[in-house]
Design a protein around this motif. Structure first.
Motif, PDB file in Angstrom:
ATOM      1  N   TYR A   1       0.806  -1.211   0.000  1.00  0.00           N
ATOM      2  CA  TYR A   1       0.000   0.000   0.000  1.00  0.00           C
ATOM      3  C   TYR A   1       0.846   1.271   0.000  1.00  0.00           C
ATOM      4  N   LEU A   2       2.115   1.140   0.361  1.00  0.00           N
ATOM      5  CA  LEU A   2       3.034   2.246   0.119  1.00  0.00           C
ATOM      6  C   LEU A   2       3.190   2.453  -1.382  1.00  0.00           C
ATOM      7  N   TYR A   3       3.390   1.338  -2.113  1.00  0.00           N
ATOM      8  CA  TYR A   3       3.539   1.466  -3.556  1.00  0.00           C
ATOM      9  C   TYR A   3       2.250   1.979  -4.195  1.00  0.00           C
ATOM     10  N   VAL A   4       1.105   1.481  -3.725  1.00  0.00           N
ATOM     11  CA  VAL A   4      -0.175   1.957  -4.257  1.00  0.00           C
ATOM     12  C   VAL A   4      -0.303   3.470  -4.026  1.00  0.00           C
ATOM     13  N   SER A   5       0.082   3.928  -2.836  1.00  0.00           N
ATOM     14  CA  SER A   5       0.002   5.360  -2.532  1.00  0.00           C
ATOM     15  C   SER A   5       0.956   6.164  -3.413  1.00  0.00           C
ATOM     16  N   ILE A   6       2.170   5.647  -3.591  1.00  0.00           N
ATOM     17  CA  ILE A   6       3.156   6.325  -4.441  1.00  0.00           C
ATOM     18  C   ILE A   6       2.674   6.366  -5.882  1.00  0.00           C
ATOM     19  N   HIS A   7       2.203   5.206  -6.380  1.00  0.00           N
ATOM     20  CA  HIS A   7       1.725   5.098  -7.754  1.00  0.00           C
ATOM     21  C   HIS A   7       0.553   6.057  -7.982  1.00  0.00           C
ATOM     22  N   GLY A   8      -0.389   6.074  -7.055  1.00  0.00           N
ATOM     23  CA  GLY A   8      -1.551   6.940  -7.204  1.00  0.00           C
ATOM     24  C   GLY A   8      -1.186   8.414  -7.157  1.00  0.00           C
ATOM     25  N   SER A   9      -0.322   8.788  -6.204  1.00  0.00           N
ATOM     26  CA  SER A   9       0.075  10.191  -6.091  1.00  0.00           C
ATOM     27  C   SER A   9       0.827  10.652  -7.332  1.00  0.00           C
ATOM     28  N   ASN A  10       1.788   9.863  -7.774  1.00  0.00           N
ATOM     29  CA  ASN A  10       2.558  10.247  -8.954  1.00  0.00           C
ATOM     30  C   ASN A  10       1.688  10.323 -10.198  1.00  0.00           C
ATOM     31  N   SER A  11       0.713   9.426 -10.309  1.00  0.00           N
ATOM     32  CA  SER A  11      -0.194   9.454 -11.461  1.00  0.00           C
ATOM     33  C   SER A  11      -1.031  10.725 -11.465  1.00  0.00           C
ATOM     34  N   ARG A  12      -1.534  11.120 -10.290  1.00  0.00           N
ATOM     35  CA  ARG A  12      -2.315  12.366 -10.200  1.00  0.00           C
ATOM     36  C   ARG A  12      -1.456  13.577 -10.517  1.00  0.00           C
ATOM     37  N   TRP A  13      -0.297  13.640  -9.869  1.00  0.00           N
ATOM     38  CA  TRP A  13       0.542  14.832  -9.992  1.00  0.00           C
ATOM     39  C   TRP A  13       1.134  14.988 -11.384  1.00  0.00           C
ATOM     40  N   LYS A  14       1.275  13.880 -12.109  1.00  0.00           N
ATOM     41  CA  LYS A  14       1.852  13.938 -13.455  1.00  0.00           C
ATOM     42  C   LYS A  14       1.042  14.876 -14.342  1.00  0.00           C
ATOM     43  N   PHE A  15      -0.255  14.900 -14.169  1.00  0.00           N
ATOM     44  CA  PHE A  15      -1.127  15.724 -15.001  1.00  0.00           C
ATOM     45  C   PHE A  15      -1.570  17.012 -14.297  1.00  0.00           C
ATOM     46  N   ARG A  16      -1.017  17.241 -13.101  1.00  0.00           N
ATOM     47  CA  ARG A  16      -1.377  18.448 -12.356  1.00  0.00           C
ATOM     48  C   ARG A  16      -0.118  19.109 -11.805  1.00  0.00           C
ATOM     49  N   PRO A  17       0.749  19.634 -12.692  1.00  0.00           N
ATOM     50  CA  PRO A  17       1.952  20.314 -12.200  1.00  0.00           C
ATOM     51  C   PRO A  17       1.575  21.583 -11.448  1.00  0.00           C
ATOM     52  N   MET A  18       2.525  22.117 -10.715  1.00  0.00           N
ATOM     53  CA  MET A  18       2.308  23.358  -9.970  1.00  0.00           C
ATOM     54  C   MET A  18       2.516  24.510 -10.962  1.00  0.00           C
ATOM     55  N   TRP A  19       1.405  25.003 -11.512  1.00  0.00           N
ATOM     56  CA  TRP A  19       1.460  25.904 -12.662  1.00  0.00           C
ATOM     57  C   TRP A  19       2.142  27.221 -12.336  1.00  0.00           C
ATOM     58  N   VAL A  20       2.016  27.723 -11.115  1.00  0.00           N
ATOM     59  CA  VAL A  20       2.681  28.982 -10.774  1.00  0.00           C
ATOM     60  C   VAL A  20       4.193  28.812 -10.841  1.00  0.00           C
ATOM     61  N   ILE A  21       4.682  27.684 -10.318  1.00  0.00           N
ATOM     62  CA  ILE A  21       6.120  27.407 -10.390  1.00  0.00           C
ATOM     63  C   ILE A  21       6.549  27.252 -11.841  1.00  0.00           C
ATOM     64  N   ARG A  22       5.750  26.571 -12.640  1.00  0.00           N
ATOM     65  CA  ARG A  22       6.090  26.427 -14.059  1.00  0.00           C
ATOM     66  C   ARG A  22       6.138  27.785 -14.748  1.00  0.00           C
ATOM     67  N   HIS A  23       5.206  28.665 -14.387  1.00  0.00           N
ATOM     68  CA  HIS A  23       5.167  29.992 -15.002  1.00  0.00           C
ATOM     69  C   HIS A  23       6.435  30.788 -14.681  1.00  0.00           C
ATOM     70  N   TYR A  24       6.939  30.635 -13.461  1.00  0.00           N
ATOM     71  CA  TYR A  24       8.132  31.377 -13.041  1.00  0.00           C
ATOM     72  C   TYR A  24       9.395  30.519 -13.142  1.00  0.00           C
ATOM     73  N   SER A  25       9.333  29.489 -13.951  1.00  0.00           N
ATOM     74  CA  SER A  25      10.423  28.518 -14.035  1.00  0.00           C
ATOM     75  C   SER A  25      11.752  29.165 -14.420  1.00  0.00           C
ATOM     76  N   TYR A  26      11.749  30.039 -15.413  1.00  0.00           N
ATOM     77  CA  TYR A  26      13.018  30.615 -15.869  1.00  0.00           C
ATOM     78  C   TYR A  26      13.676  31.427 -14.752  1.00  0.00           C
ATOM     79  N   HIS A  27      12.880  32.229 -14.038  1.00  0.00           N
ATOM     80  CA  HIS A  27      13.419  33.010 -12.934  1.00  0.00           C
ATOM     81  C   HIS A  27      13.970  32.088 -11.845  1.00  0.00           C
ATOM     82  N   LEU A  28      13.233  31.036 -11.530  1.00  0.00           N
ATOM     83  CA  LEU A  28      13.679  30.094 -10.496  1.00  0.00           C
ATOM     84  C   LEU A  28      14.959  29.380 -10.924  1.00  0.00           C
TER      85      LEU A  28
END
Length: 358
Positions: A315-342
């Motif tokens: 269930y650790l792997y299930v939690s990791i797999h599920g979290s990574n699957s969700r986050w793959k399509f939901r990046p932190m858009w504000v950070i992406r927007h300011y990526s060059y500055h960062l």
């Protein structure tokens, strides 16, 4: 949960189980309803033979976030036999995936590294015992978030943190702008030793929770006002003043906590060294808490504890797999927007070229 919705249809007339996952549709051959034992043809009672599609199907059910009892309920509703032996093989397959996951190389460069410990209960040798799960979640300079690694240990202590964080370094993690954690005694020294060029931010959310426990009700509203002052500070100097104000509020009720606030002022203000637009991602460890809540749900659904260490691993792997699957399509858009500055700030901090692939 998996991003793709998993649905099941069955047609007992032709003995076919139809699995629909996303846009894919596959058939898993079974026997007709007159002979449902054909699903699991057993010659050796210790080893049931099934089609690979059946095991794949059960594995997808588990990876979608179902516990064994929930898997059994789905199969029963469809008139499909449930096998503990096959589920055990599925657990073994998932455990092997977890071993592969823990041996992969990790990214060198991160904007943020969130670290935390989740305490869970596990049945070990007929006793229910506590285990500490060390978790690391990373955010890269494009705003992508992912679980980096985990480690299961007997308790949370400095040896555990040295082992866990040292493992991240040995597998590649080297340049991290900010590490976000709770205020565990001595952890700051471990972080500064392994990541000498990184900022260390102590979680303000946890700081507030701890202070709420020692303040009388009439002081709590004032606490939140002063915390808002801290979060909205324009720079580190203003942040230190806000921390000093918090310390003065707490002093009559908990001198030790008041002193700790002053001693750790720079670590409560580290987020103020970053662009205003991304600061609210960096002053709290809520990202780790979101992952921990998934584990807590499994623990509760399994009866308040994990029935074995291998079950915990599954269930650790299930939690990791599920979290990574969700986050793959939901990046932190504000950070992406300011990526060059960062990336500019990152290159300056670690004295590397912007041409490097971050």
């Amino acid at each position: 949960m998996m991003e793709e919705r998993l649905e099941v249809e069955d047609d007992h007339k032709n003995g076919t189980l139809l699995q629909i996952s996303g846009n894919r549709r596959r058939s898993i051959k079974t026997q007709s309803t007159e002979n449902q034992k054909g699903w699991l043809q057993t010659q050796n009672p210790s080893r049931e033979r099934t089609s690979p599609d059946y095991e794949d199907f059960l594995q997808q059910l588990v990876l979608s976030g179902m516990t064994p009892s929930q898997v059994k309920a789905v199969l029963t509703a469809k008139g499909i036999p449930y096998s503990e032996i096959v589920m055990d093989r599925v657990a073994e397959r998932i455990s092997n995936k977890l071993k592969e996951y823990k041996n992969r190389e990790l990214p060198h460069d991160l904007l943020a590294l969130y670290i935390d410990v989740k305490i869970v209960k596990v049945r070990i040798n007929e006793s229910i015992m506590e285990r500490a799960i060390y978790i690391a979640i990373g955010v890269d300079l494009e705003g992508n978030k992912f679980v980096l690694d985990y480690e299961v240990r007997d308790r949370e202590d400095l040896d555990g943190w040295k082992s866990f964080l040292g493992g991240l370094v040995s597998r590649g993690v080297s340049r991290v702008d900010v590490i976000v954690s709770d205020d565990f005694s001595g952890l700051d020294r471990v972080v500064s030793t392994l990541f000498p060029s990184s900022q260390h931010q102590l979680c303000i959310t946890h700081m507030v929770r701890n202070l709420m426990r020692v303040l009388p009700d009439k002081e709590k509203e004032e606490l939140m006002i002063r915390v808002r002052d801290l979060k909205s500070s324009r720079n580190v100097e203003e942040g230190r003043k806000a921390i000093s104000s918090l310390s003065q509020l707490v002093q009559p009720f908990s001198p030790a906590r008041a002193k700790r606030l002053l001693d750790a002022a720079d670590k409560y203000c580290a987020f103020l060294n970053f662009p205003r637009e991304v600061r609210h991602y960096l002053y709290t460890n809520n990202t780790s808490e979101s992952f921990n809540s998934t584990l807590a749900r499994f623990e509760e659904e399994l009866g308040g504890y994990f029935p074995s260490l291998r079950s915990l691993e599954v269930y650790l792997y299930v939690s990791i797999h599920g979290s990574n699957s969700r986050w793959k399509f939901r990046p932190m858009w504000v950070i992406r927007h300011y990526s060059y500055h960062l990336k500019q700030l990152h290159a300056s901090r670690f004295q590397v070229s912007l041409d490097e692939d971050f």
